[in-house]
Design a protein around this motif. Structure first.
Motif, PDB file in Angstrom:
ATOM      1  N   THR A 160       0.763  -1.209   0.060  1.00 27.96           N
ATOM      2  CA  THR A 160      -0.075   0.039  -0.263  1.00 27.96           C
ATOM      3  C   THR A 160       0.866   1.337   0.047  1.00 27.96           C
ATOM      4  O   THR A 160       0.609   2.278  -0.732  1.00 27.96           O
ATOM      5  N   HIS A 161       1.727   1.261   0.862  1.00 29.47           N
ATOM      6  CA  HIS A 161       2.594   2.548   0.909  1.00 29.47           C
ATOM      7  C   HIS A 161       3.508   2.596  -0.164  1.00 29.47           C
ATOM      8  O   HIS A 161       3.747   3.749  -0.451  1.00 29.47           O
ATOM      9  N   THR A 162       4.053   1.611  -0.797  1.00 29.68           N
ATOM     10  CA  THR A 162       4.773   1.806  -2.021  1.00 29.68           C
ATOM     11  C   THR A 162       3.996   2.492  -3.159  1.00 29.68           C
ATOM     12  O   THR A 162       4.545   3.235  -3.768  1.00 29.68           O
ATOM     13  N   ILE A 163       2.737   2.002  -3.322  1.00 25.49           N
ATOM     14  CA  ILE A 163       1.823   2.591  -4.490  1.00 25.49           C
ATOM     15  C   ILE A 163       1.680   3.909  -3.959  1.00 25.49           C
ATOM     16  O   ILE A 163       1.620   4.697  -4.826  1.00 25.49           O
ATOM     17  N   TRP A 164       1.421   4.315  -2.575  1.00 30.45           N
ATOM     18  CA  TRP A 164       1.326   5.603  -2.449  1.00 30.45           C
ATOM     19  C   TRP A 164       2.417   6.349  -2.367  1.00 30.45           C
ATOM     20  O   TRP A 164       2.382   7.623  -3.183  1.00 30.45           O
ATOM     21  N   LEU A 165       3.655   5.929  -2.487  1.00 29.19           N
ATOM     22  CA  LEU A 165       4.737   6.762  -2.657  1.00 29.19           C
ATOM     23  C   LEU A 165       4.992   6.956  -4.127  1.00 29.19           C
ATOM     24  O   LEU A 165       5.465   8.181  -4.660  1.00 29.19           O
ATOM     25  N   LEU A 166       4.696   5.890  -4.969  1.00 29.21           N
ATOM     26  CA  LEU A 166       5.079   6.137  -6.142  1.00 29.21           C
ATOM     27  C   LEU A 166       3.888   7.044  -7.043  1.00 29.21           C
ATOM     28  O   LEU A 166       4.439   7.933  -7.889  1.00 29.21           O
ATOM     29  N   ILE A 167       2.798   7.044  -6.393  1.00 26.54           N
ATOM     30  CA  ILE A 167       1.757   8.002  -6.831  1.00 26.54           C
ATOM     31  C   ILE A 167       2.246   9.577  -6.539  1.00 26.54           C
ATOM     32  O   ILE A 167       2.032  10.487  -7.095  1.00 26.54           O
ATOM     33  N   SER A 168       2.573   9.464  -5.142  1.00 25.00           N
ATOM     34  CA  SER A 168       3.177  10.908  -4.682  1.00 25.00           C
ATOM     35  C   SER A 168       4.173  11.413  -5.443  1.00 25.00           C
ATOM     36  O   SER A 168       4.255  12.674  -5.797  1.00 25.00           O
ATOM     37  N   ALA A 194      20.403  17.425 -10.834  1.00 20.30           N
ATOM     38  CA  ALA A 194      19.376  18.346 -10.672  1.00 20.30           C
ATOM     39  C   ALA A 194      19.846  19.658  -9.667  1.00 20.30           C
ATOM     40  O   ALA A 194      20.435  19.390  -9.020  1.00 20.30           O
ATOM     41  N   HIS A 195      19.178  20.643 -10.000  1.00 22.36           N
ATOM     42  CA  HIS A 195      19.297  21.716  -9.199  1.00 22.36           C
ATOM     43  C   HIS A 195      18.726  21.294  -7.744  1.00 22.36           C
ATOM     44  O   HIS A 195      17.858  20.950  -7.541  1.00 22.36           O
ATOM     45  N   PRO A 196      19.636  21.918  -6.489  1.00 21.51           N
ATOM     46  CA  PRO A 196      19.030  21.707  -5.175  1.00 21.51           C
ATOM     47  C   PRO A 196      17.724  22.104  -4.951  1.00 21.51           C
ATOM     48  O   PRO A 196      16.792  21.411  -4.247  1.00 21.51           O
ATOM     49  N   GLN A 197      17.315  23.269  -5.838  1.00 19.88           N
ATOM     50  CA  GLN A 197      15.828  23.793  -5.350  1.00 19.88           C
ATOM     51  C   GLN A 197      14.782  22.816  -6.169  1.00 19.88           C
ATOM     52  O   GLN A 197      13.751  22.394  -5.545  1.00 19.88           O
ATOM     53  N   GLY A 198      15.353  22.364  -7.265  1.00 19.17           N
ATOM     54  CA  GLY A 198      14.294  21.147  -8.157  1.00 19.17           C
ATOM     55  C   GLY A 198      14.104  20.051  -7.311  1.00 19.17           C
ATOM     56  O   GLY A 198      13.090  19.485  -6.919  1.00 19.17           O
ATOM     57  N   VAL A 199      15.389  19.281  -6.458  1.00 21.53           N
ATOM     58  CA  VAL A 199      15.171  18.342  -5.744  1.00 21.53           C
ATOM     59  C   VAL A 199      14.291  18.763  -4.314  1.00 21.53           C
ATOM     60  O   VAL A 199      13.496  17.883  -3.808  1.00 21.53           O
ATOM     61  N   PHE A 200      14.517  19.653  -3.858  1.00 15.17           N
ATOM     62  CA  PHE A 200      13.886  20.176  -2.646  1.00 15.17           C
ATOM     63  C   PHE A 200      12.335  20.237  -3.011  1.00 15.17           C
ATOM     64  O   PHE A 200      11.469  19.496  -2.204  1.00 15.17           O
ATOM     65  N   TRP A 201      11.867  20.588  -4.039  1.00 15.20           N
ATOM     66  CA  TRP A 201      10.523  21.253  -4.425  1.00 15.20           C
ATOM     67  C   TRP A 201       9.965  19.586  -4.601  1.00 15.20           C
ATOM     68  O   TRP A 201       8.607  19.276  -4.424  1.00 15.20           O
ATOM     69  N   VAL A 202      10.600  18.762  -5.496  1.00 12.61           N
ATOM     70  CA  VAL A 202      10.019  17.304  -5.522  1.00 12.61           C
ATOM     71  C   VAL A 202       9.847  16.557  -4.253  1.00 12.61           C
ATOM     72  O   VAL A 202       8.853  16.003  -4.242  1.00 12.61           O
ATOM     73  N   GLY A 203      10.950  16.594  -3.442  1.00 13.48           N
ATOM     74  CA  GLY A 203      10.630  15.980  -2.259  1.00 13.48           C
ATOM     75  C   GLY A 203       9.504  16.631  -1.277  1.00 13.48           C
ATOM     76  O   GLY A 203       8.768  15.946  -0.664  1.00 13.48           O
ATOM     77  N   LEU A 204       9.523  17.988  -1.365  1.00 13.79           N
ATOM     78  CA  LEU A 204       8.349  18.479  -0.417  1.00 13.79           C
ATOM     79  C   LEU A 204       6.849  18.295  -1.179  1.00 13.79           C
ATOM     80  O   LEU A 204       6.201  17.605  -0.267  1.00 13.79           O
ATOM     81  N   THR A 206       6.363  15.493  -2.745  1.00 17.53           N
ATOM     82  CA  THR A 206       5.984  14.244  -2.865  1.00 17.53           C
ATOM     83  C   THR A 206       5.409  13.907  -1.176  1.00 17.53           C
ATOM     84  O   THR A 206       4.638  13.244  -0.970  1.00 17.53           O
ATOM     85  N   PHE A 207       6.250  14.244  -0.318  1.00 18.69           N
ATOM     86  CA  PHE A 207       5.773  14.538   1.066  1.00 18.69           C
ATOM     87  C   PHE A 207       4.440  14.629   1.486  1.00 18.69           C
ATOM     88  O   PHE A 207       3.467  14.364   1.993  1.00 18.69           O
ATOM     89  N   TYR A 210       1.608  12.486  -0.025  1.00 20.71           N
ATOM     90  CA  TYR A 210       1.632  11.372   0.615  1.00 20.71           C
ATOM     91  C   TYR A 210       1.095  11.567   2.003  1.00 20.71           C
ATOM     92  O   TYR A 210       0.115  10.853   2.277  1.00 20.71           O
ATOM     93  N   MET A 211       1.162  12.694   2.583  1.00 16.76           N
ATOM     94  CA  MET A 211       0.580  13.028   4.138  1.00 16.76           C
ATOM     95  C   MET A 211      -0.810  13.305   3.757  1.00 16.76           C
ATOM     96  O   MET A 211      -1.667  12.853   4.532  1.00 16.76           O
ATOM     97  N   ASN A 212      -1.213  14.156   2.686  1.00 12.13           N
ATOM     98  CA  ASN A 212      -2.610  14.704   2.641  1.00 12.13           C
ATOM     99  C   ASN A 212      -3.505  13.676   2.308  1.00 12.13           C
ATOM    100  O   ASN A 212      -4.394  13.625   2.623  1.00 12.13           O
TER     101      ASN A 212
END
Length: 471
Positions: A160-168, A194-204, A206-207, A210-212
């Motif tokens: 379940t959480h793997t699919i959630w993370l992939l969708i996120s 990738a530029h650090p800002q791009g990595v940051f926004w993708v991570g943000l 995604t998180f 996943y949470m919402n």
């Protein structure tokens, strides 16, 4: 000060006042899977939007991404048109149109935006689908959560959480790709460049997804979304929303199929709680209109399926209006709705006119601050200007500048050689406008500076400014 606020006061027989917290943490909501007409409608409304969201960034038009908000370059590519910061008023128009569209739809059909197309609802239902695929339907999910940890539970929860993370992750990549450039983003992430800002926004993102959609779900609709708080202002007695027909349903209670429940003074509601079990925001629609209700129609599908099994008429819970429940009629043509529709159509027409009438050539004319108001040279009066030209067309162009002023004046223009502008390029050039001194009859007069593409004369922009000479 007490941390309890009497949001609703109820007195028991002994006169005791009961309090409710403004925010209460609630148990996990297990949604029953149901089929019905509104479930199918949601597929037809949600699936095209999902496909558009995920695949539009991968389309190329005229050599650029179909929709690309290039913030560093201050270029906003939308299909065949490129917009710049100077087109910000169009965004204001678009936001106003979206607001009035929301008001009109809510007045007519209630919160159908929330129930059928809101990203929070769409992504939450996708995550619930992942739960159902890996853990089973409602009863199995409840049993699995209550069971002790085992290899099976770990595998099912992990799936379940793997699919959630992939969708996120896919959601974050698509969203950030609208700003970063989806092809560059994927390649840069894959090659760790990738530029650090791009990595940051993708991570943000995604998180956040996943949470919402995975954990907060109905809490977002109940406590975070402002729309639920002011929607009642737009409702009237003829607004179509999900209602429970109290006259027909009460008194509720279980019974066997085929029994004469009418003789016992019972209504059509068999108190099966399916309408509660399918509700994404965990409310009982039979308690009346509640601000948490998002008009998703799942309770309608659930109730209709139960009515079919009991061989009762459908529509115990249905999309209807308060007037229809009381009088049997709904007034669709009403001044408030016509007013919203008229204003909405007017604003859409004005926006369309602004976009169609918008010139692909944007120019600004400023008097050069590094010079005096005018110069005298060899019997000529000179004014110096700086022309800032933006090529918003999708093709490169070479532009020329012409002067149009008072009749009878001989204007001469001095500027550097023509420059070929790439699509979206901004270039600033100085120009000198001269008039023989003996021709000047006024200290100030207006002139028009016309910027025109040499290879496409229809692409032009003109600005009126002031030519200054001696008194």
């Amino acid at each position: 000060m007490s941390d309890r606020i009497p949001t609703r006061e109820e007195q028991d027989g002994d006169g005791e006042v009961r309090y409710r917290m403004l925010y209460e943490s609630e148990d996990k909501v297990y949604i029953r899977h149901i089929r019905g007409i509104y479930t199918r409608i949601r597929k037809y409304t949600g699936l095209p939007l999902l496909l558009a969201f995920f695949f539009i960034p991968w389309l190329n038009i005229d050599g650029h991404q179909a929709v690309h908000f290039d913030l560093p370059a201050r270029k906003f590519h939308i299909l065949w048109t490129t917009f710049g910061p100077q087109d910000g008023f169009l965004l204001a128009w678009l936001l106003i149109i979206a607001a009035f569209a929301l008001f009109a739809i809510t007045t007519w059909l209630g919160r159908v935006w929330c129930g059928f197309t809101c990203p929070q609802t769409v992504w939450t239902l996708m995550f619930i689908w992942a739960e159902r695929v890996c853990e089973g339907d409602r009863a199995k999910r409840m049993k699995l959560d209550q069971a002790p940890w085992s290899v099976e539970k770990l595998l099912r929860k992990g799936g379940t959480h793997t699919i959630w993370l992939l969708i996120s992750l896919a959601t974050a990549l698509a969203f950030v790709g609208y700003f970063y450039g989806i092809r560059d983003l994927v390649v840069d992430l894959a090659t760790f460049s990738a530029h650090p800002q791009g990595v940051f926004w993708v991570g943000l993102f995604t998180f956040a997804t996943y949470m919402n959609a995975g954990f907060m779900r109905e809490q977002v609709c109940k406590y975070m979304c402002p729309y639920a708080r002011f929607q009642s202002v737009m409702y009237d007695k003829d607004t179509l929303a999900v209602y429970y027909d109290t006259r027909r349903g009460e008194a509720r209670g279980p019974r066997k199929k085929g029994t004469d429940y009418k003789a016992e003074g019972m209504g059509d509601c068999i108190d099966c709680y399916w309408c509660v079990q399918v509700c994404p925001v965990d409310i009982d629609i039979r308690d009346g209109m509640q601000y948490e209700c998002i008009n998703c129609g799942l309770c309608v599908d659930a109730c209709n399926s139960v009515m079919d099994k009991m061989e009762y008429p459908r529509g115990l819970i249905r999309f209807t209006s308060e007037d229809e429940l009381e009088t049997g009629k709904t007034q669709f043509a009403r001044p408030r709705l016509f007013g919203y529709a008229a204003v909405l159509l007017l604003m859409i027409g004005l926006l369309a006119f602004q976009v169609v009438d918008r010139s692909p050539v944007q120019a600004e004319v400023l008097r050069d601050r590094g010079t005096q108001m005018y110069r005298l040279s060899r019997g000529m009066v000179q004014n110096v200007y700086r022309v800032k030209i933006t090529n918003m067309d999708q093709r490169p162009h070479e532009f020329e500048v012409q002067i149009e002023g008072k009749e009878g004046y001989d204007y001469s223009l001095r500027m550097q050689r023509g420059v070929r502008f790439a699509p979206g390029e901004i270039y600033s050039i100085p120009i000198r406008v001269s008039v023989p001194r003996e021709q000047l009859k006024e200290a100030k007069h207006d002139i028009d500076i016309v910027i025109r593409a040499k290879d496409a004369p229809e692409l032009e922009d003109r600005h009126r400014t002031v030519f200054i000479g001696p008194k």
